[in-house]
Design a protein around this motif. Structure first.
Motif, PDB file in Angstrom:
ATOM      1  N   LEU A  36      49.794 -10.936   8.793  1.00 54.19           N
ATOM      2  CA  LEU A  36      50.810 -10.971   7.956  1.00 54.19           C
ATOM      3  C   LEU A  36      52.171 -11.243   8.412  1.00 54.19           C
ATOM      4  CD1 LEU A  36      52.251 -10.155   5.115  1.00 54.19           C
ATOM      5  CD2 LEU A  36      52.646  -7.803   6.180  1.00 54.19           C
ATOM      6  N   TRP A  57      50.823 -15.368   5.174  1.00 50.49           N
ATOM      7  CA  TRP A  57      49.845 -15.264   6.004  1.00 50.49           C
ATOM      8  C   TRP A  57      49.364 -16.453   6.738  1.00 50.49           C
ATOM      9  CZ3 TRP A  57      47.903 -10.231   5.692  1.00 50.49           C
ATOM     10  CH2 TRP A  57      48.476  -9.574   4.582  1.00 50.49           C
ATOM     11  N   TYR A  76      36.785  -9.908  -2.512  1.00 47.13           N
ATOM     12  CA  TYR A  76      37.798  -9.506  -1.739  1.00 47.13           C
ATOM     13  C   TYR A  76      39.159 -10.038  -2.073  1.00 47.13           C
ATOM     14  CZ  TYR A  76      34.495  -7.643   1.542  1.00 47.13           C
ATOM     15  OH  TYR A  76      33.361  -7.117   2.206  1.00 47.13           O
ATOM     16  N   LYS A  77      40.092  -8.968  -2.508  1.00 42.33           N
ATOM     17  CA  LYS A  77      41.389  -9.523  -2.903  1.00 42.33           C
ATOM     18  C   LYS A  77      42.225  -8.508  -2.233  1.00 42.33           C
ATOM     19  CE  LYS A  77      40.087 -11.586  -6.682  1.00 42.33           C
ATOM     20  NZ  LYS A  77      40.145 -13.099  -6.732  1.00 42.33           N
ATOM     21  N   LEU A  78      43.723  -9.030  -2.046  1.00 44.57           N
ATOM     22  CA  LEU A  78      44.870  -8.619  -1.300  1.00 44.57           C
ATOM     23  C   LEU A  78      45.270  -7.504  -2.377  1.00 44.57           C
ATOM     24  CD1 LEU A  78      46.534  -8.591   1.245  1.00 44.57           C
ATOM     25  CD2 LEU A  78      47.804 -10.170  -0.031  1.00 44.57           C
ATOM     26  N   SER A  79      45.545  -6.336  -2.018  1.00 42.98           N
ATOM     27  CA  SER A  79      46.087  -5.505  -2.766  1.00 42.98           C
ATOM     28  C   SER A  79      47.256  -4.696  -2.381  1.00 42.98           C
ATOM     29  CB  SER A  79      45.253  -4.242  -3.101  1.00 42.98           C
ATOM     30  OG  SER A  79      45.656  -2.938  -3.881  1.00 42.98           O
ATOM     31  N   ASP A  96      46.194  -8.761  -5.955  1.00 42.27           N
ATOM     32  CA  ASP A  96      46.996  -9.928  -5.887  1.00 42.27           C
ATOM     33  C   ASP A  96      46.048 -11.036  -6.154  1.00 42.27           C
ATOM     34  OD1 ASP A  96      49.733 -10.863  -5.237  1.00 42.27           O
ATOM     35  OD2 ASP A  96      48.672 -11.802  -3.784  1.00 42.27           O
ATOM     36  N   SER A 100      42.023 -15.291  -0.180  1.00 42.46           N
ATOM     37  CA  SER A 100      42.071 -15.166   1.457  1.00 42.46           C
ATOM     38  C   SER A 100      40.854 -16.230   1.628  1.00 42.46           C
ATOM     39  CB  SER A 100      41.419 -13.945   1.536  1.00 42.46           C
ATOM     40  OG  SER A 100      40.169 -13.366   0.958  1.00 42.46           O
ATOM     41  N   ILE A 129      49.748  -2.053   1.839  1.00 37.50           N
ATOM     42  CA  ILE A 129      48.935  -3.396   1.697  1.00 37.50           C
ATOM     43  C   ILE A 129      47.849  -3.336   2.340  1.00 37.50           C
ATOM     44  CG2 ILE A 129      49.966  -4.436   3.713  1.00 37.50           C
ATOM     45  CD1 ILE A 129      50.120  -7.150   2.186  1.00 37.50           C
ATOM     46  N   SER A 131      43.359  -5.256   2.067  1.00 32.03           N
ATOM     47  CA  SER A 131      42.387  -6.223   1.353  1.00 32.03           C
ATOM     48  C   SER A 131      41.399  -5.439   1.088  1.00 32.03           C
ATOM     49  CB  SER A 131      41.910  -7.035   2.575  1.00 32.03           C
ATOM     50  OG  SER A 131      40.969  -7.927   2.094  1.00 32.03           O
ATOM     51  N   SER A 140      39.124  -0.551   0.866  1.00 30.67           N
ATOM     52  CA  SER A 140      39.592  -1.479   1.912  1.00 30.67           C
ATOM     53  C   SER A 140      38.600  -1.504   2.912  1.00 30.67           C
ATOM     54  CB  SER A 140      40.944  -0.782   2.457  1.00 30.67           C
ATOM     55  OG  SER A 140      41.401  -1.290   3.633  1.00 30.67           O
ATOM     56  N   LEU A 144      43.302  -5.668   8.057  1.00 34.21           N
ATOM     57  CA  LEU A 144      44.264  -6.751   8.529  1.00 34.21           C
ATOM     58  C   LEU A 144      44.990  -6.480   9.817  1.00 34.21           C
ATOM     59  CD1 LEU A 144      45.811  -6.395   4.600  1.00 34.21           C
ATOM     60  CD2 LEU A 144      44.156  -8.327   5.587  1.00 34.21           C
TER      61      LEU A 144
END
Length: 156
Positions: A36, A57, A76-79, A96, A100, A129, A131, A140, A144
């Motif tokens: 990040l 990122w 897989y999603k960013l949350s 989100d 990725s 935050i 993934s 998760s 990250l």
């Protein structure tokens, strides 16, 4: 997923004995490593109001997350989430649209995400935050590269 063969395991142990520096270097740079670079979000939020989260990122690994493979199905999603300050339970979570698998080594990816917390009781919450794996209850599963404190599998 298939189990590694005895020959593969023997090769790994041999490499660890003969070239530990190369094994260490691969562990750090091999695969993908999402860092990040920057995140900006409001310090105070009100339930039901829309906010924009700016985040960028970089993948510092040499590989890419194979999220776009057919059998992975973009799971897989960013949350982003709000977690209760006292007991760190998940209060609100959103997935989100940042993808990725687009993250190739050396490129910076910038996103603007809409965040609109709903059904959140008044009080103080942590912003988190992670993934998450949408095929496994949004757990998760990918760590990250963020040095912040972690709770409930979210980086705060």
């Amino acid at each position: 997923m298939s189990k590694p063969t005895a020959g593969a395991i023997s090769l790994i142990f041999l490499l660890m004995q003969v070239a530990p520096d190369l094994v260490h270097d691969f562990a750090i740079r091999g695969g993908y490593r999402f860092v990040l670079n920057q995140i900006a979000y409001p310090e105070k939020m009100t339930e039901g109001k829309r906010y924009v989260i700016h985040h960028s990122w970089k993948n510092t690994g040499v590989g890419k997350l194979p999220n776009s493979l057919k059998n992975w199905g973009y799971k897989y999603k960013l949350s982003f989430a709000l977690l209760n300050k006292d007991i760190c339970n998940l209060v609100y979570q959103m997935l989100d649209m940042a993808e990725s698998s687009d993250g190739l080594k050396g490129f910076e990816f910038k996103y603007q995400s809409r965040f609109c917390p709903r059904d959140v009781s008044p009080g103080t919450n942590h912003f988190g935050i992670a993934s998450v794996n949408t095929a496994n209850k949004c757990e998760s599963e990918i760590k990250l590269a963020i040095g912040n404190e972690r709770t409930n599998r979210f980086c705060l």
